[in-house]
Every structure is written in structure tokens, then in C-alpha cells.
Design a protein around this motif. Structure first.
Motif, PDB file in Angstrom:
ATOM      1  N   ALA A  48      66.216  18.408  70.041  1.00 35.19           N
ATOM      2  CA  ALA A  48      67.158  18.747  71.108  1.00 35.19           C
ATOM      3  C   ALA A  48      66.416  19.358  72.280  1.00 35.19           C
ATOM      4  O   ALA A  48      65.354  19.949  72.106  1.00 35.19           O
ATOM      5  N   SER A  51      68.080  21.858  79.438  1.00 39.42           N
ATOM      6  CA  SER A  51      67.453  21.936  80.753  1.00 39.42           C
ATOM      7  C   SER A  51      67.581  23.346  81.334  1.00 39.42           C
ATOM      8  O   SER A  51      68.275  24.210  80.779  1.00 39.42           O
ATOM      9  N   SER A  55      71.981  21.773  80.671  1.00 38.06           N
ATOM     10  CA  SER A  55      72.405  20.475  80.139  1.00 38.06           C
ATOM     11  C   SER A  55      71.632  20.224  78.855  1.00 38.06           C
ATOM     12  O   SER A  55      70.467  20.604  78.735  1.00 38.06           O
ATOM     13  N   ALA A  56      72.281  19.568  77.892  1.00 37.95           N
ATOM     14  CA  ALA A  56      71.672  19.388  76.578  1.00 37.95           C
ATOM     15  C   ALA A  56      71.528  17.918  76.216  1.00 37.95           C
ATOM     16  O   ALA A  56      72.321  17.071  76.639  1.00 37.95           O
ATOM     17  N   TYR A  57      70.500  17.666  75.427  1.00 36.98           N
ATOM     18  CA  TYR A  57      70.247  16.333  74.867  1.00 36.98           C
ATOM     19  C   TYR A  57      70.004  16.505  73.376  1.00 36.98           C
ATOM     20  O   TYR A  57      69.331  17.453  72.965  1.00 36.98           O
ATOM     21  N   TYR A  58      70.507  15.570  72.575  1.00 36.01           N
ATOM     22  CA  TYR A  58      70.314  15.609  71.132  1.00 36.01           C
ATOM     23  C   TYR A  58      69.821  14.269  70.616  1.00 36.01           C
ATOM     24  O   TYR A  58      70.283  13.204  71.058  1.00 36.01           O
ATOM     25  N   GLU A  59      68.932  14.339  69.674  1.00 40.78           N
ATOM     26  CA  GLU A  59      68.515  13.149  68.951  1.00 40.78           C
ATOM     27  C   GLU A  59      69.713  12.664  68.142  1.00 40.78           C
ATOM     28  O   GLU A  59      70.532  13.470  67.684  1.00 40.78           O
ATOM     29  N   ASP A  60      69.830  11.345  67.980  1.00 37.98           N
ATOM     30  CA  ASP A  60      71.049  10.778  67.396  1.00 37.98           C
ATOM     31  C   ASP A  60      71.397  11.361  66.026  1.00 37.98           C
ATOM     32  O   ASP A  60      72.570  11.573  65.716  1.00 37.98           O
ATOM     33  N   LYS A  63      73.302  14.767  66.381  1.00 39.16           N
ATOM     34  CA  LYS A  63      74.476  14.895  67.248  1.00 39.16           C
ATOM     35  C   LYS A  63      75.708  15.270  66.433  1.00 39.16           C
ATOM     36  O   LYS A  63      75.959  14.695  65.372  1.00 39.16           O
ATOM     37  N   ILE A 105      65.459  16.862  81.652  1.00 35.64           N
ATOM     38  CA  ILE A 105      65.598  16.960  80.204  1.00 35.64           C
ATOM     39  C   ILE A 105      64.404  16.208  79.622  1.00 35.64           C
ATOM     40  O   ILE A 105      64.531  15.047  79.192  1.00 35.64           O
ATOM     41  N   LYS A 107      61.762  14.553  77.343  1.00 41.47           N
ATOM     42  CA  LYS A 107      61.796  14.107  75.953  1.00 41.47           C
ATOM     43  C   LYS A 107      60.393  13.843  75.399  1.00 41.47           C
ATOM     44  O   LYS A 107      60.224  13.742  74.181  1.00 41.47           O
TER      45      LYS A 107
END
Length: 125
Positions: A48, A51, A55-60, A63, A105, A107
């Protein structure tokens, strides 16, 4: 700048853990923060990212189960992990990208200049 991760442990499948990563120094709010993990015999993978603007990002695979958050006043990033599975077993590392702009974000692990020492998470079936 140093990162100190904590909060790992042994938990049964379906359980929860909250990882914390505290940064030294006074520029934490300028960094995009991430959690990576590495299981034995496997490559390091991104879990994960949060920013500078939160703001957030997650690996599938995480999630809906994991939540990344940050508290700039405490210079801390968190990873709340619910519904843990045996395949989540790994050493979890936090990382900081102090060159990120507000919306970035990142990666790519090569984007991160500072890494914590890791905390072991073990999920039993």
C-alpha cells in the motif's frame, strides 16, 4: 532520517494487526509513504501507498482488508490489517519517498530513499 516499524506478531487467520512506522526528522509531511512485504523465497512486493495528500493505493490482494493512513503530527504511517490470511505472512517494511509531489503515489521500490528495518507478521491457519 530513519524509519522505525513495529506492530508485527503472530495472529490466527481472520485476525487483525496494526503496523506503525515512525519517522525521525521534521519532513515527514513531505514524503509519500509505503508498506512493502517480503515472504520467504519470494520477491518484495508493494502492499500500500499513501501520498502526501493522503490518497491511497492498495495491491489487489489486500484491497478491502488493509487500510493505510498517516498522522503527520506524529510522523507516523499505519497499516491496519484485518481479515488476515496465511498468505499475508511476511516481513513488512515501511518506506519513504521524500521527492514525491503532493499527488504522487509511487509504486516502484526504487522511488523510496529511506527504508525501515521491517516487522514480522505471521498468520497461522
Amino acid at each position: 532520517v530513519q524509519l522505525q516499524a513495529s506492530g508485527g506478531g503472530l495472529v490466527q487467520a481472520g485476525g487483525s494487526l496494526r503496523l506503525s512506522c515512525v519517522a525521525s526528522g521534521h519532513s515527514f509531511s513531505r514524503a509519500a509513504m509505503a508498506w512493502f512485504r517480503q515472504a520467504p523465497g519470494k520477491e518484495r512486493e508493494l502492499v500500500a501507498v499513501i501520498s502526501r495528500g493522503s490518497s491511497a493505493y492498495y495491491e489487489d490482494s489486500v484491497k478491502g482488508r488493509f487500510t493505510i493512513s498517516r498522522d503527520n503530527a506524529k510522523r507516523t504511517v499505519y497499516l491496519q490489517m484485518n481479515g488476515l490470511k496465511p498468505e499475508d505472512t511476511a516481513v513488512y517494511h515501511c518506506a519513504a519517498d521524500y521527492n514525491a509531489i503532493l499527488s504522487d503515489i509511487p509504486k516502484d521500490p526504487d522511488s523510496y530513499e529511506v527504508w525501515g528495518q521491517g516487522t514480522q507478521v505471521t498468520v497461522s491457519s
